[in-house]
Write an enzyme that holds these catalytic residues in place. Structure first.
Site, short mmCIF file in Angstrom:
data_model
loop_
_atom_site.label_atom_id
_atom_site.label_comp_id
_atom_site.label_asym_id
_atom_site.label_seq_id
_atom_site.Cartn_x
_atom_site.Cartn_y
_atom_site.Cartn_z
N GLY A 133 -113.88 -38.30 27.34
CA GLY A 133 -114.30 -38.27 28.28
C GLY A 133 -115.19 -37.99 29.25
O GLY A 133 -116.11 -37.59 28.35
N LYS B 166 -105.62 -35.55 44.18
CA LYS B 166 -105.23 -36.12 44.35
C LYS B 166 -103.89 -35.75 44.27
O LYS B 166 -102.93 -36.05 44.46
CB LYS B 166 -105.07 -37.62 43.73
CG LYS B 166 -106.79 -38.17 43.81
CD LYS B 166 -106.61 -39.85 42.85
CE LYS B 166 -108.09 -40.29 43.95
NZ LYS B 166 -109.34 -39.57 43.85
#
Length: 616
Positions: free
Chosen positions: A285, A405
């Site tokens: 990633g 978040k």
């Protein structure tokens, strides 16, 4: 011209010049050419031989004269002066007489002929290039050494389509002066005027020492014009030979949003990584692959690249083997799913890592809103599997990558990240492994980031879509985030939630405007459409709850949050029953649990945006 032919040509030309100066000096001084005079022959031979001896000694014939400067002129003066002095001494020794006025006139004429011939090459070259048509008129920002180097390279390169016509520099002592025949027309605040007056097509920023604030100020002035703005490559890339000085690149939004580099504590990082076995989940990633690159610099014994996608793992493996082929690091790839608990135990047992960076996760907010069960599988169960396997074999340090978040989450993704933080904090209580989480905001250029989307929309002619005009986000470059994650691992005592200082939040609509301008368009040409906030999104992101905040910085740009309440029984209930729960109910359960507070902290918690003070 080939080297030998060039040397022969220059020697013949210089010989002709020297003989000519002797004859002309004789005519001027004695009104006759004394061809048969023995003294004249001795003088000529002495001048020729001494001149060429000193020319070879000082490497005069290795100079590239189309770029002649003061240094070359000084060299010619030295060689001519030494040859005249030598001839004067020879005249005294052989002829027992010297002709000082004769030699002075010869010296002046030699400087005129030899120096003039060399510098005429540069004059002709400069005039030729400056008069070339169909080149883009270019404003060079920065009249220092880098700007002068860029200008010389553009004059030298016949294929370059840029023609320097003016400099901009804040050094007032250079204003209204010419450098390389190009005027310095003012400071940064006069960029717009200079572009209009000089009919500029391109702007090149040639100040390698610029900090982010100064670059932002320059870009702001450049954005007032219609000229395309570019920047010189990084100095380390030029020195390393990866690019040349005239391979300009467009200014990227990363240049404006990134901060000054953080100086890492190399010793502390090396202490827990060098010669150790390091395992990285989600190694293919955006964050995981950059952590791989950064970790490799510290020469671990082995680097285990674990990921679910074979293509991304193959890509990062090939890149690392090419970039670090001279490093004594063994790269091992493992294709595995973190949702497979048995496979995680098998991987940990097989490789026995000293350090684990857990970067594998689902992070796309709207997708996880529509698929909350997948977020539970990957972000919660997957984290639990990797953490338990790490604890089982007593990994020394476990670093989980979290998100801003996770603070007062309103989305499934944020809620599952907060619950994953609770899991690793709970594991730290009962394990010999040091478990920590590192929390940060958006990273520039990562998969799912808004910037690649904006760029694609601009390339397609627009419009750029922004959810809300007041939406703001924190941004950090991928390399900076990865370096600070690695640094946080060296600071771990166990159970902490480290928070990376993200700097000032950025309005998404301002980011869109900057990208449009940097791409060479106006806002009217591309347009900006507001689509409304999507489910799970917040206008403002936070990095810490008020009840988590500790008003201290333990390392530049790294804070540590207080440990809050952990609800493992409730998490276990969700994990046990999520497959039998409908998506809407599951979403509510996740968000409610992630925002749950005990009676002791309920009164101090605050869902408002918390600004982290900068104390270092």
């Amino acid at each position: 011209m080939p080297y030998r032919q060039r040397i022969t040509f220059l020697i013949l030309i210089d010989s002709l010049f020297i003989i000519t100066t002797i004859l002309v000096s004789s005519m001027l001084l004695y009104e006759t050419i004394l061809i048969t005079d023995q003294e004249l022959y001795i003088t000529a031979i002495a001048l020729l031989v001494s001149y060429f001896i000193f020319s070879v000694k000082y490497k005069l014939y290795k100079k590239v004269w189309e770029y002649a400067s003061i240094g070359e002129l000084t060299l010619i003066i030295k060689i001519v002066g030494l040859s005249i002095l030598t001839t004067f001494i020879i005249q005294q020794l052989i002829i027992a007489n010297s002709y000082l006025r004769f030699l002075i006139i010869i010296c002046l004429l030699e400087l005129l002929f030899i120096g003039g011939s060399r510098f005429s090459w540069r004059v002709v070259r400069d005039m030729y290039f400056k008069q070339e048509k169909n080149k883009k008129r270019t404003l060079i920002i920065g009249a220092g050494s880098a700007g002068i180097m860029v200008t010389k390279q553009l004059f030298k390169n016949k294929t370059a389509d840029l023609l320097p016509v003016a400099f901009i520099d804040d050094d007032t002592s250079k204003h209204r002066l010419d450098i390389l025949g190009i005027p310095v027309v003012g400071g940064i605040t006069e960029i717009e005027r200079a572009v209009n007056e000089q009919q500029i097509d391109n702007i090149v920023i040639a100040i390698p020492s610029l900090n982010k604030t100064a670059l932002n100020n320059i870009i702001k002035e450049c954005a007032k014009t219609s000229a395309r703005t570019q920047i010189i490559p990084m100095l380390e890339d030029i020195v390393a030979g990866r690019v040349s000085v005239n391979q300009f690149r467009d200014v990227q939004v990363e240049d404006l949003l990134g901060r000054e580099p953080v100086e890492l504590d190399i010793d502390s990082i090396s202490g827990y990584i060098s010669n150790k076995v390091v395992l990285i989940t989600g190694a293919g990633g955006s964050i995981g692959s950059e952590i791989c690159r950064q970790v490799t610099k510290f020469n671990p014994q082995k680097l285990i690249l674990l990921g679910h996608g074979e293509n991304s793992i193959y890509t990062i493996e090939m890149e690392l083997k090419e970039l670090y082929k001279n490093h004594p690091v063994e790269f091992i790839t493992e294709i595995a799913d973190i949702q497979d608990s048995k496979k995680m135990i098998q991987m940990m047992t097989k490789h026995a890592p000293d350090v684990v960076y857990h970067a594998a996760a689902h992070k796309h907010v709207p997708l996880m809103e529509r698929n909350p069960e997948e977020a539970v599988k990957n972000n919660i169960i997957g984290t639990m599997n990797v953490a338990k396997a790490a604890s089982l074999i007593q990994v020394k340090t476990f670093v989980m990558i979290s998100s801003d978040k996770a603070v007062n989450p309103t989305s499934v993704m944020g809620a599952t990240k907060r619950l994953a933080e609770m899991i690793i904090q709970d594991m730290n209580r009962c394990s010999k492994t040091k478990f920590i989480a590192v929390r940060f905001g958006n990273v520039l250029g990562s998969r799912g980031s808004v910037i690649p989307l904006f760029k694609k929309q601009i390339q397609n002619g627009g419009p750029v879509t922004v959810t809300h005009p007041e939406m703001v986000r924190y941004f950090m470059t991928i390399p900076e985030a990865s370096r600070l994650v690695i640094q946080a691992g060296s600071l771990a005592k166990g159970g902490e939630i480290f928070v990376l200082d993200m700097g000032e939040p950025v309005k998404i609509v301002d980011l869109a405007r900057k990208l449009i301008k940097l791409s060479g368009y106006t806002i009217n040409e591309i347009g900006i459409n507001f689509t409304g906030i999507r489910q799970g999104e917040k206008l403002y992101e936070e990095l810490l709850n008020k009840n988590e905040l500790q008003n201290r910085q333990i390392f530049p740009h790294i804070y540590v949050g207080k440990t809050t309440d952990i609800y493992m029984n409730e998490i276990s209930d969700i994990v046990s029953n999520f497959e039998r729960t409908d998506r809407s109910t599951l979403r509510s359960l996740l968000i409610d649990l992630a925002n749950k507070q005990s009676v002791s902290t309920r009164n101090t918690a605050n869902v408002e945006k918390v600004k982290i003070p900068i104390t270092g």
